[in-house]
Design a protein around this motif. Structure first.
Motif, PDB file in Angstrom:
ATOM      1  N   ARG A 186      48.073  44.319  20.025  1.00  0.00           N
ATOM      2  CA  ARG A 186      48.523  43.516  21.153  1.00  0.00           C
ATOM      3  C   ARG A 186      49.168  42.215  20.664  1.00  0.00           C
ATOM      4  O   ARG A 186      50.080  41.695  21.286  1.00  0.00           O
ATOM      5  CB  ARG A 186      47.320  43.212  22.051  1.00  0.00           C
ATOM      6  CG  ARG A 186      47.694  42.673  23.383  1.00  0.00           C
ATOM      7  CD  ARG A 186      46.536  42.681  24.322  1.00  0.00           C
ATOM      8  NE  ARG A 186      45.458  41.810  23.874  1.00  0.00           N
ATOM      9  CZ  ARG A 186      44.375  41.549  24.594  1.00  0.00           C
ATOM     10  NH1 ARG A 186      44.211  42.103  25.763  1.00  0.00           N
ATOM     11  NH2 ARG A 186      43.443  40.759  24.142  1.00  0.00           N
TER      12      ARG A 186
ATOM     13  N   ARG B  77      54.262  41.482  19.930  1.00  0.00           N
ATOM     14  CA  ARG B  77      55.076  40.435  20.549  1.00  0.00           C
ATOM     15  C   ARG B  77      56.014  39.759  19.565  1.00  0.00           C
ATOM     16  O   ARG B  77      56.854  38.959  19.961  1.00  0.00           O
ATOM     17  CB  ARG B  77      54.163  39.381  21.164  1.00  0.00           C
ATOM     18  CG  ARG B  77      53.553  39.840  22.456  1.00  0.00           C
ATOM     19  CD  ARG B  77      52.558  38.852  22.957  1.00  0.00           C
ATOM     20  NE  ARG B  77      53.071  37.489  22.924  1.00  0.00           N
ATOM     21  CZ  ARG B  77      52.322  36.413  23.074  1.00  0.00           C
ATOM     22  NH1 ARG B  77      51.041  36.554  23.254  1.00  0.00           N
ATOM     23  NH2 ARG B  77      52.854  35.229  23.043  1.00  0.00           N
TER      24      ARG B  77
ATOM     25  N   GLU C 139      55.874  43.777  28.992  1.00  0.00           N
ATOM     26  CA  GLU C 139      56.241  44.027  30.387  1.00  0.00           C
ATOM     27  C   GLU C 139      56.345  42.715  31.145  1.00  0.00           C
ATOM     28  O   GLU C 139      57.193  42.558  32.030  1.00  0.00           O
ATOM     29  CB  GLU C 139      55.200  44.927  31.053  1.00  0.00           C
ATOM     30  CG  GLU C 139      55.322  46.379  30.629  1.00  0.00           C
ATOM     31  CD  GLU C 139      54.089  47.184  31.009  1.00  0.00           C
ATOM     32  OE1 GLU C 139      53.245  46.678  31.758  1.00  0.00           O
ATOM     33  OE2 GLU C 139      53.984  48.326  30.528  1.00  0.00           O
ATOM     34  N   ASN C 140      55.485  41.767  30.790  1.00  0.00           N
ATOM     35  CA  ASN C 140      55.507  40.481  31.489  1.00  0.00           C
ATOM     36  C   ASN C 140      56.806  39.723  31.263  1.00  0.00           C
ATOM     37  O   ASN C 140      57.202  38.929  32.107  1.00  0.00           O
ATOM     38  CB  ASN C 140      54.330  39.612  31.044  1.00  0.00           C
ATOM     39  CG  ASN C 140      53.031  40.121  31.628  1.00  0.00           C
ATOM     40  OD1 ASN C 140      53.013  40.776  32.656  1.00  0.00           O
ATOM     41  ND2 ASN C 140      51.936  39.825  30.960  1.00  0.00           N
TER      42      ASN C 140
ATOM     43  N   ARG D 264      51.331  30.365  27.391  1.00  0.00           N
ATOM     44  CA  ARG D 264      52.295  31.469  27.459  1.00  0.00           C
ATOM     45  C   ARG D 264      53.672  31.062  26.959  1.00  0.00           C
ATOM     46  O   ARG D 264      54.465  31.897  26.586  1.00  0.00           O
ATOM     47  CB  ARG D 264      52.401  31.968  28.889  1.00  0.00           C
ATOM     48  CG  ARG D 264      52.959  30.918  29.835  1.00  0.00           C
ATOM     49  CD  ARG D 264      52.995  31.422  31.231  1.00  0.00           C
ATOM     50  NE  ARG D 264      51.654  31.803  31.655  1.00  0.00           N
ATOM     51  CZ  ARG D 264      51.373  32.263  32.867  1.00  0.00           C
ATOM     52  NH1 ARG D 264      52.329  32.396  33.741  1.00  0.00           N
ATOM     53  NH2 ARG D 264      50.156  32.583  33.196  1.00  0.00           N
TER      54      ARG D 264
ATOM     55  N   ASN E 284      47.601  48.139  27.130  1.00  0.00           N
ATOM     56  CA  ASN E 284      47.137  46.858  26.602  1.00  0.00           C
ATOM     57  C   ASN E 284      48.189  46.229  25.707  1.00  0.00           C
ATOM     58  O   ASN E 284      48.480  45.041  25.802  1.00  0.00           O
ATOM     59  CB  ASN E 284      45.857  47.075  25.782  1.00  0.00           C
ATOM     60  CG  ASN E 284      44.607  46.771  26.573  1.00  0.00           C
ATOM     61  OD1 ASN E 284      44.323  45.612  26.865  1.00  0.00           O
ATOM     62  ND2 ASN E 284      43.876  47.807  26.926  1.00  0.00           N
TER      63      ASN E 284
ATOM     64  N   PHE F 158      51.490  45.184  27.577  1.00  0.00           N
ATOM     65  CA  PHE F 158      51.357  44.295  28.741  1.00  0.00           C
ATOM     66  C   PHE F 158      52.202  43.022  28.599  1.00  0.00           C
ATOM     67  O   PHE F 158      52.935  42.649  29.514  1.00  0.00           O
ATOM     68  CB  PHE F 158      49.880  43.933  28.940  1.00  0.00           C
ATOM     69  CG  PHE F 158      49.589  43.183  30.201  1.00  0.00           C
ATOM     70  CD1 PHE F 158      49.850  43.747  31.439  1.00  0.00           C
ATOM     71  CD2 PHE F 158      49.046  41.907  30.159  1.00  0.00           C
ATOM     72  CE1 PHE F 158      49.576  43.062  32.609  1.00  0.00           C
ATOM     73  CE2 PHE F 158      48.769  41.213  31.330  1.00  0.00           C
ATOM     74  CZ  PHE F 158      49.036  41.790  32.556  1.00  0.00           C
ATOM     75  N   ALA F 159      52.117  42.393  27.438  1.00  0.00           N
ATOM     76  CA  ALA F 159      52.848  41.135  27.244  1.00  0.00           C
ATOM     77  C   ALA F 159      54.356  41.359  27.310  1.00  0.00           C
ATOM     78  O   ALA F 159      55.094  40.528  27.834  1.00  0.00           O
ATOM     79  CB  ALA F 159      52.471  40.512  25.912  1.00  0.00           C
TER      80      ALA F 159
ATOM     81  N   VAL G 299      52.787  32.153  20.920  1.00  0.00           N
ATOM     82  CA  VAL G 299      51.671  32.292  19.989  1.00  0.00           C
ATOM     83  C   VAL G 299      50.849  33.479  20.485  1.00  0.00           C
ATOM     84  O   VAL G 299      50.655  33.632  21.674  1.00  0.00           O
ATOM     85  CB  VAL G 299      50.813  31.007  20.016  1.00  0.00           C
ATOM     86  CG1 VAL G 299      49.504  31.213  19.301  1.00  0.00           C
ATOM     87  CG2 VAL G 299      51.582  29.845  19.415  1.00  0.00           C
ATOM     88  N   ALA G 300      50.387  34.332  19.572  1.00  0.00           N
ATOM     89  CA  ALA G 300      49.548  35.463  19.968  1.00  0.00           C
ATOM     90  C   ALA G 300      48.144  35.241  19.429  1.00  0.00           C
ATOM     91  O   ALA G 300      47.967  34.625  18.385  1.00  0.00           O
ATOM     92  CB  ALA G 300      50.107  36.773  19.430  1.00  0.00           C
ATOM     93  N   MET G 301      47.178  35.720  20.170  1.00  0.00           N
ATOM     94  CA  MET G 301      45.796  35.457  19.773  1.00  0.00           C
ATOM     95  C   MET G 301      44.995  36.752  19.717  1.00  0.00           C
ATOM     96  O   MET G 301      45.155  37.631  20.561  1.00  0.00           O
ATOM     97  CB  MET G 301      45.170  34.509  20.796  1.00  0.00           C
ATOM     98  CG  MET G 301      43.759  34.113  20.463  1.00  0.00           C
ATOM     99  SD  MET G 301      43.565  32.331  20.622  1.00  0.00           S
ATOM    100  CE  MET G 301      41.817  32.169  20.459  1.00  0.00           C
TER     101      MET G 301
ATOM    102  N   LEU H 229      40.126  43.031  25.401  1.00  0.00           N
ATOM    103  CA  LEU H 229      41.088  44.043  25.868  1.00  0.00           C
ATOM    104  C   LEU H 229      40.919  44.214  27.372  1.00  0.00           C
ATOM    105  O   LEU H 229      39.841  43.968  27.898  1.00  0.00           O
ATOM    106  CB  LEU H 229      40.832  45.376  25.159  1.00  0.00           C
ATOM    107  CG  LEU H 229      40.979  45.344  23.649  1.00  0.00           C
ATOM    108  CD1 LEU H 229      40.603  46.695  23.062  1.00  0.00           C
ATOM    109  CD2 LEU H 229      42.399  44.979  23.259  1.00  0.00           C
ATOM    110  N   TYR H 230      42.007  44.625  28.033  1.00  0.00           N
ATOM    111  CA  TYR H 230      41.898  44.884  29.463  1.00  0.00           C
ATOM    112  C   TYR H 230      41.247  46.257  29.633  1.00  0.00           C
ATOM    113  O   TYR H 230      41.818  47.262  29.234  1.00  0.00           O
ATOM    114  CB  TYR H 230      43.277  44.857  30.119  1.00  0.00           C
ATOM    115  CG  TYR H 230      44.092  43.642  29.734  1.00  0.00           C
ATOM    116  CD1 TYR H 230      43.628  42.366  30.042  1.00  0.00           C
ATOM    117  CD2 TYR H 230      45.281  43.756  29.036  1.00  0.00           C
ATOM    118  CE1 TYR H 230      44.347  41.243  29.675  1.00  0.00           C
ATOM    119  CE2 TYR H 230      46.013  42.638  28.671  1.00  0.00           C
ATOM    120  CZ  TYR H 230      45.537  41.385  28.995  1.00  0.00           C
ATOM    121  OH  TYR H 230      46.243  40.281  28.623  1.00  0.00           O
TER     122      TYR H 230
END
Lengths: 377, 323
Positions: free
Chosen positions: A148, A152, A103-104, A75, A97, A100-101, A79-81, A88-89
């Motif tokens: 997703r 970011r 918001e985190n 995290r 979805n 989400f990142a 890096v995004a994957m 997916l959630y």
């Protein structure tokens, strides 16, 4: 935007068996699209996951923008994957979805909305945004997974066979979309695939791995025309190259056939690099010139082949042939198969005998002992 | 542009939808009707069920017997609770209350303090369920996703706790609770029952079955440990959590031996104890109020089950990965 560097990076699951990734050195430039390719179990996904932070680095280091991130959690690497299964959630809509990142990291709501809109526009997500993954097709889920990642604005994209769950037609169109998207965004991307067409068409450079060992990194064109060793030569290109062991070097010429009549056109400096009297020659299917069909050769200095199988692809055809060798020939052909590309206008049938000759200067040559391309010695 | 000549030209055929199948290429297909054998005709409209009538009848009989074995005693509980005392003992037995006597219910509720037992049951079951589900989910989450020393050994210990019958620990528990002066208190009933082994086991195995990539995606997305639990893991686990909750609720509601030992007044004792006390008060002959009490004790569980069972069956992982 970032550079990525692997420095002697290894992943060792069990010290008693060979490492899954073995001392890989690899520099990826800012904004580059690098494809990792290799047969299954070659360590390409492990290499990617080491960059993403999902696998530990047991030896050596991984650097992003010159900073050692080897001991940093996934995290914290920015890096995004994109996963092969999309991951997916299932309980969240596409919008949730994607955001989400963000918001985190406690990004303000209107910034999140803006970014999601931007990603949705780029990927044409539109009315998908309020659907859940369960109600989407494979291609749609794939696009949400891409969203997703891009929302970011990460330093690096990691993509682990993102197209392998799509059907053939969708894969081709998505391939082009991803490549175009990456060029627009200019984000450094590492992309894993086992499909060498994907590797050749998408990558700025392609990195070939085998048994955890990096074989060669170069542009797709260079890999195809000047493979570093026999493994790369056989792996890249479909149908694969024909490799001939025991081709003689006589007076600085690589020659083949009765009375050494066929000249493969080895450049002088390569012939000098040869460490013995014999080399391995590789000839791609399209490098064979068909000079005649029938029992009798119409021209001198040709190789006779018996056609075993013909694959018609519409625009072209590939003939898989067995060579008709003279009894005392020093040359052996790997897999005892010669693959020849034929124009669709030439009708070939199994059991035909064709006479072929490699086009001058289109063959590649490898050292017999090390299997390395003579040009790299 | 509206009056352009081009707009007057009618296209020769209407454009087709992209997804619509075109008619077959001429000459590739046969025009006549397909063959229809006797067997094919018989299968028509019957779907895939091909069992013979004999098998079907046997199946229905077995079903009817099973239902009867379960339902007849339940039916008798309900109708007995509505009968007068002479009616209960009438010979031959009657299948319908005559006269209809719902006063049994008001009698247990008011005279025998059933309202208090019901309240106690709700308090005990409610607290125990919340505690057990929380502990179960949290411990399972730790066992599934945190690497710590002795993890596997500790998990084996949890499973071992499952193997030990409750009755074995009851004497030592009792002496401890009695020493603490917790007899006839809620805390004395609840604390020894709050240990959770089954839930940890069930939830951990479920968590491990979740797709690994989703956990990795959450890690890549920078989701914190507890945010991952509440936003990612639990939403995919509701069916299991609900099943676990239901098992816990029913189990605690029907818990008998331990509350019976530590509570003997209507101040803290739950319904099953109330039923025993009711039987003691009414003697072994007055079945009407006893059956009314039984119905009252069973009804809440039935309602909860009916509410939760649909959610329990619904699968929520659909669409997570390629499916």
């Amino acid at each position: 935007m970032a550079t990525v560097e692997f420095r002697q990076a290894s992943r060792i699951y069990d010290p008693k068996v060979r490492p899954a990734v073995n001392r890989v050195n690899l520099s990826i430039e800012d904004g580059e699209f690098l494809v990792l390719v290799g047969p299954s179990g070659c360590g390409k996904s492990t290499t990617l996951r080491m960059l993403a932070g999902l696998e530990p680095i047991d030896e050596g280091g991984v650097y992003i923008d010159g900073e050692d991130v080897s001991e940093r959690r996934a995290r914290a690497r920015d890096v995004a994957m994109v996963f092969q299964s999309y991951a997916l959630y299932p309980n969240m809509t596409a919008r949730q979805n994607i955001s989400f990142a963000l918001e985190n990291v406690k990004m303000p709501k209107h910034d999140i909305a803006e970014r999601v809109e931007e990603a949705a526009r780029m990927l044409e997500l539109g009315e998908l945004l309020d659907k859940k993954p369960g109600a989407m097709s494979g291609g749609q889920r794939q696009r949400v997974a891409m969203g997703r990642a891009i929302v970011r604005h990460p330093k690096v994209f990691c993509m682990d066979e993102p197209l392998s769950n799509l059907d053939a037609k969708l894969r081709v169109s998505t391939r082009a979309q991803i490549a175009a998207l990456q060029r627009n965004l200019g984000v450094t991307t590492v992309y894993v695939t086992h499909d060498q067409t994907e590797a050749m068409t998408m990558g700025d450079r392609v990195c070939v791995l085998k048994d955890g060992i990096l074989q060669q990194v170069d542009t797709p064109k260079e890999l195809y025309e000047n493979p570093g060793n026999t493994f790369v030569a056989e792996f890249i290109g479909s149908p694969s190259i024909t490799l001939m062991d025991g081709v003689s070097i006589v007076d600085g010429r690589a020659v083949l056939g009765e009375n050494h009549a066929i000249d493969l056109g080895i450049p002088r400096e390569l012939a000098e690099n040869a460490r013995g009297p014999r080399v391995i020659a590789g000839v791609r299917p399209e490098a064979w010139e068909i000079l005649g069909v029938g029992a009798k050769p119409s021209e001198p200095a040709t190789v006779p082949l018996r056609v075993e199988l013909v694959e018609h692809l519409g625009s072209e055809a590939f003939a898989y042939c067995s060579p008709i060798m003279t009894a005392d020939s020093p040359v052996t052909i790997r897999q005892r198969r010669v693959t020849v590309r034929a124009d669709k206008r030439r009708e070939l049938q199994p059991e035909d005998v064709i006479h072929v000759r490699p086009r001058l200067g289109e063959s590649v040559f490898f050292d017999e002992a090390t299997q390395i391309n003579l040009a790299y010695l | 542009m509206t009056t352009s000549v081009d707009t007057q030209v009618v296209p020769p055929t209407a454009p087709r939808d992209a997804g619509e199948a075109l008619p077959p290429v001429p000459g590739t297909q046969i025009d006549e009707a397909p063959q229809l054998t006797a067997a094919q005709r018989r299968r028509r409209g019957r779907g895939v069920d091909q069992s013979s009538p004999v098998v079907k009848i046997a199946g229905y009989i077995a079903l009817a017997i099973t239902v009867a074995v379960i339902m007849v005693p339940l039916y008798f509980i309900v109708i007995t609770s509505l009968k007068t005392r002479p009616d209960i003992y009438s010979d031959p037995i009657t299948w319908w209350p005559n006269p209809f006597n719902p006063q049994n219910y008001s009698y247990v509720m008011t005279t025998l303090e059933f309202d208090l037992y019901l309240r106690n049951s709700v308090i005990i079951t409610g607290i125990l369920t919340v505690v057990k589900v929380t502990l179960g989910v949290l411990s399972a989450y730790a066992f599934a996703f945190i690497k710590f020393p002795l993890r596997n050994f500790l998990f084996v210990l949890v499973i071992a706790a499952l193997m030990v019958p409750n009755q074995i620990t009851i004497i030592s528990n009792y002496s401890l609770i009695a020493q603490l002066g917790w007899r006839n208190t809620f805390i004395g009933i609840i604390v020894p029952l709050a240990g959770v082994a089954f839930g940890t086991f069930l939830m951990r195995n479920h968590f491990l079955s979740l797709p690994k990539e989703i956990m990795e995606a959450a890690e890549m997305d920078g989701s914190s440990f507890f945010r991952t639990l509440f936003k990612v893991v639990l939403p995919m686990s509701w069916p299991t959590v609900i099943a676990f909750t239901l098992i816990t609720v029913v189990g605690e509601w029907n818990e008998y031996l331990w509350p019976f030992l530590v509570a003997d007044t209507s101040a803290t004792a739950p319904l099953p104890i109330g039923l025993t006390l009711l039987q003691d008060v009414e003697g072994l002959t007055n079945w009407g109020p006893v059956m009314a009490g039984t119905v009252l004790a069973t009804l809440p569980m039935l309602v909860i089950f009916l509410i939760l069972q649909k959610r329990m069956i619904k699968g929520l992982t659909a669409g997570a990965v390629k499916g």
